[in-house]
Design a protein around this motif. Structure first.
Motif, short mmCIF file in Angstrom:
data_model
loop_
_atom_site.label_atom_id
_atom_site.label_comp_id
_atom_site.label_asym_id
_atom_site.label_seq_id
_atom_site.Cartn_x
_atom_site.Cartn_y
_atom_site.Cartn_z
N LYS A 1 0.81 -1.21 0.00
CA LYS A 1 0.00 0.00 0.00
C LYS A 1 0.85 1.26 0.00
O LYS A 1 0.39 2.31 -0.44
CB LYS A 1 -0.91 0.02 1.23
CG LYS A 1 -1.95 -1.07 1.24
CD LYS A 1 -2.74 -1.02 2.52
CE LYS A 1 -3.69 -2.18 2.64
NZ LYS A 1 -4.38 -2.17 3.93
N ALA A 2 2.07 1.19 0.50
CA ALA A 2 2.88 2.38 0.72
C ALA A 2 3.82 2.71 -0.44
O ALA A 2 4.57 3.66 -0.34
CB ALA A 2 3.70 2.22 1.99
N ARG A 3 3.77 1.99 -1.52
CA ARG A 3 4.70 2.24 -2.63
C ARG A 3 4.22 3.40 -3.49
O ARG A 3 3.43 3.23 -4.41
CB ARG A 3 4.85 0.99 -3.48
CG ARG A 3 5.56 -0.11 -2.76
CD ARG A 3 5.80 -1.26 -3.68
NE ARG A 3 6.47 -2.31 -2.96
CZ ARG A 3 6.60 -3.53 -3.40
NH1 ARG A 3 6.12 -3.85 -4.56
NH2 ARG A 3 7.22 -4.43 -2.68
N LEU A 4 4.73 4.57 -3.23
CA LEU A 4 4.35 5.76 -4.00
C LEU A 4 5.35 6.09 -5.11
O LEU A 4 5.00 6.72 -6.09
CB LEU A 4 4.23 6.97 -3.07
CG LEU A 4 3.09 6.95 -2.07
CD1 LEU A 4 3.16 8.16 -1.17
CD2 LEU A 4 1.76 6.92 -2.80
N ARG A 5 6.58 5.67 -4.96
CA ARG A 5 7.61 6.02 -5.95
C ARG A 5 7.34 5.41 -7.32
O ARG A 5 7.82 5.91 -8.32
CB ARG A 5 8.97 5.60 -5.45
CG ARG A 5 9.41 6.39 -4.25
CD ARG A 5 10.91 6.36 -4.13
NE ARG A 5 11.31 7.03 -2.91
CZ ARG A 5 11.67 8.30 -2.86
NH1 ARG A 5 11.66 9.02 -3.94
NH2 ARG A 5 12.02 8.85 -1.72
N GLU A 6 6.57 4.35 -7.38
CA GLU A 6 6.27 3.70 -8.66
C GLU A 6 5.45 4.60 -9.58
O GLU A 6 5.43 4.39 -10.79
CB GLU A 6 5.51 2.40 -8.42
CG GLU A 6 6.32 1.36 -7.70
CD GLU A 6 5.52 0.12 -7.36
OE1 GLU A 6 4.32 0.07 -7.68
OE2 GLU A 6 6.10 -0.80 -6.78
N PHE A 7 4.79 5.60 -9.04
CA PHE A 7 3.93 6.48 -9.84
C PHE A 7 4.67 7.69 -10.39
O PHE A 7 4.09 8.48 -11.13
CB PHE A 7 2.73 6.93 -9.01
CG PHE A 7 1.87 5.78 -8.59
CD1 PHE A 7 1.12 5.07 -9.51
CD2 PHE A 7 1.83 5.38 -7.26
CE1 PHE A 7 0.33 4.01 -9.12
CE2 PHE A 7 1.04 4.33 -6.86
CZ PHE A 7 0.29 3.63 -7.79
N ASN A 8 5.94 7.88 -10.03
CA ASN A 8 6.77 8.99 -10.50
C ASN A 8 6.10 10.35 -10.30
O ASN A 8 6.04 11.18 -11.20
CB ASN A 8 7.14 8.80 -11.96
CG ASN A 8 8.00 7.58 -12.16
OD1 ASN A 8 8.82 7.26 -11.32
ND2 ASN A 8 7.80 6.88 -13.26
N LEU A 9 5.56 10.57 -9.11
CA LEU A 9 4.91 11.83 -8.78
C LEU A 9 5.95 12.82 -8.25
O LEU A 9 7.00 12.42 -7.76
CB LEU A 9 3.84 11.60 -7.71
CG LEU A 9 2.69 10.69 -8.10
CD1 LEU A 9 1.85 10.38 -6.87
CD2 LEU A 9 1.85 11.30 -9.18
N PRO A 10 5.63 14.11 -8.32
CA PRO A 10 6.53 15.09 -7.70
C PRO A 10 6.62 14.85 -6.19
O PRO A 10 5.68 14.35 -5.57
CB PRO A 10 5.86 16.44 -8.00
CG PRO A 10 4.89 16.18 -9.08
CD PRO A 10 4.53 14.73 -9.01
N ALA B 1 1.01 12.10 4.02
CA ALA B 1 0.49 12.72 5.25
C ALA B 1 -1.02 12.52 5.39
O ALA B 1 -1.53 12.40 6.50
CB ALA B 1 0.83 14.19 5.28
N THR B 2 -1.74 12.48 4.29
CA THR B 2 -3.20 12.39 4.39
C THR B 2 -3.74 10.97 4.36
O THR B 2 -4.74 10.68 5.01
CB THR B 2 -3.87 13.17 3.24
OG1 THR B 2 -3.41 12.67 1.98
CG2 THR B 2 -3.57 14.64 3.35
N ILE B 3 -3.08 10.07 3.63
CA ILE B 3 -3.64 8.73 3.46
C ILE B 3 -2.75 7.65 4.05
O ILE B 3 -3.17 6.85 4.88
CB ILE B 3 -3.88 8.44 1.96
CG1 ILE B 3 -4.88 9.44 1.39
CG2 ILE B 3 -4.38 7.03 1.76
CD1 ILE B 3 -5.01 9.39 -0.11
#
Length: 82
Positions: free
Chosen positions: A51-60, A69-71
């Motif tokens: 659930k915590a893998r955010l880097r795969e989306f290449n977001l700023p 912080a929110t989710i």
């Protein structure tokens, strides 16, 4: 779920309630926490990491900080009391 703390766990007899037998589970999800039969944390940690893998989306970076912080923070600390 049956938790057996013996070093040499013997096969358990099936549990029956009012005729049908109850299935045995290797793991189950309870209040968002994965609990395994051997009470190890690997399955729960793996579930949280997915659930915590955010880097795969290449977001700023600022967007990733806001999402975290929110989710994600609530997901990561949901089992802290357990």
């Amino acid at each position: 779920m049956v938790v057996d703390f013996r070093e040499n766990a013997a096969p358990l007899n099936p549990i029956t309630l009012c005729d049908p037998s109850v299935d045995s589970l290797e793991s189950c999800r309870f209040l968002g926490t994965v609990i395994s039969q051997d009470l190890k944390w690997e399955l729960n940690i793996g579930s949280i990491i997915k659930k915590a893998r955010l880097r795969e989306f290449n977001l700023p970076e600022t967007t990733m900080v806001h999402i975290y912080a929110t989710i994600m923070e609530s997901v990561l600390i949901s089992s802290i009391t357990i």
